[in-house]
Design an enzyme around this catalytic site. Structure first.
Site, PDB file in Angstrom:
ATOM      1  N   ASP A  39       0.866  -1.171   0.000  1.00  8.64           N
ATOM      2  CA  ASP A  39       0.000   0.000   0.000  1.00  8.64           C
ATOM      3  C   ASP A  39       0.902   1.220   0.000  1.00  8.64           C
ATOM      4  O   ASP A  39       2.043   1.157   0.458  1.00  8.64           O
ATOM      5  CB  ASP A  39      -0.983  -0.008   1.182  1.00  8.64           C
ATOM      6  N   GLU A  67      -7.507   4.846  12.225  1.00 12.29           N
ATOM      7  CA  GLU A  67      -6.287   5.138  12.973  1.00 12.29           C
ATOM      8  C   GLU A  67      -6.264   6.621  13.313  1.00 12.29           C
ATOM      9  O   GLU A  67      -6.972   7.417  12.701  1.00 12.29           O
ATOM     10  CB  GLU A  67      -5.037   4.739  12.191  1.00 12.29           C
ATOM     11  N   ASP A  82      -9.790   3.438   6.919  1.00 11.70           N
ATOM     12  CA  ASP A  82      -8.601   3.501   7.763  1.00 11.70           C
ATOM     13  C   ASP A  82      -8.983   4.011   9.157  1.00 11.70           C
ATOM     14  O   ASP A  82      -9.261   5.195   9.328  1.00 11.70           O
ATOM     15  CB  ASP A  82      -7.659   4.493   7.047  1.00 11.70           C
TER      16      ASP A  82
END
Ligand SMILES: *[C@@H]1O[C@H](CO)[C@@H](O)[C@H](O)[C@H]1NC(C)=O
Length: 217
Positions: A25, A109, A107
């Site tokens: 990624d 995070e 995502d």
């Protein structure tokens, strides 16, 4: 152990190594995915939405480049909780990316962008925001998965086992032990998933002169 049995074991071990599919990624602008493919990687997950609340058009070009080189292409979506609604962000992304990717990975995070951070106290609200994102993608008939590490999930959702609402979607988890194996998952589990789908096992390395993370499934 009989010799035939040992031979069988060795063959089995080499088959399971062969079956591990590796990928990268990345967020940087890049156009040498044939180098990535030649290095033994078969998928690329490009950044599709940036942490401060904007579609990543560079990521969109990366996706095209990766697919043109024969890689499987997914996208990851770094949401901003604060500036825009979940559905507005998903629509912005969807208007550019359409159905050009396989799965979009949300995502989960810590988000350092001003005005975009997950709440440090309202874990229920964070879980609801993630639900809103998943619902928005599902309404558009897109395949959606979740990216997180146990630490990040615990911080954002309140505990490793909290917000266990998405187990019908695939999990991509991060644990940088340099091992392309799910055997650590039980210890690093999160969100109610019993089985992960992808692991990010190396963070921040360089491949073909570009910064990447390494993944496998
Ligand atoms: C792509 O990577 C290969 C292998 O490292 C290298 O030989 C080639 O010059 C690169 N191409 C570009 C355009 O950077």
């Amino acid at each position: 152990m009989k010799a035939s049995c040992l031979v069988a074991l060795v063959i089995l071990a080499s088959i399971s190594t062969t079956l591990a599919t590796k990928g990268i990624d990345l967020s940087a602008s890049f156009n040498n995915f044939s180098c990535v493919k030649n290095a033994g990687y078969s998928f690329a997950i490009v950044r599709g939405y940036k942490s401060f609340g904007e579609v990543d058009t560079v990521g969109h070009q990366n996706l095209k480049n990766a697919k043109a080189a024969g890689l499987i292409g997914d996208a990851y979506f770094f949401p901003c909780k604060g500036k825009k609604t979940a559905s507005a962000q998903v629509t912005e992304f969807d208007n550019v990316f359409g159905s050009e990717y396989g799965t979009v990975w949300i995502d989960v995070e810590s988000n350092p962008s001003t005005g975009c951070g997950w709440s440090s106290s309202d874990h229920t609200g964070n879980c609801q925001f993630l639900q809103d994102l998943v619902n928005a993608f599902t309404a558009k008939k897109r395949l959606v998965g979740i990216y997180a590490s146990q630490y990040q999930w615990s911080t954002i959702m309140g505990s490793a086992s909290a917000c266990a609402k998405f187990t019908s979607h695939p999990l991509w988890y991060a644990h940088y032990d340099n091992s392309a194996s799910f055997s650590d998952y039980a210890k690093y589990a999160l969100g109610g998933w019993t089985t992960p789908s992808i692991k990010q096992y190396v963070g921040d390395t360089t491949l073909c002169s570009v910064g990447v993370d390494l993944n496998f499934y």
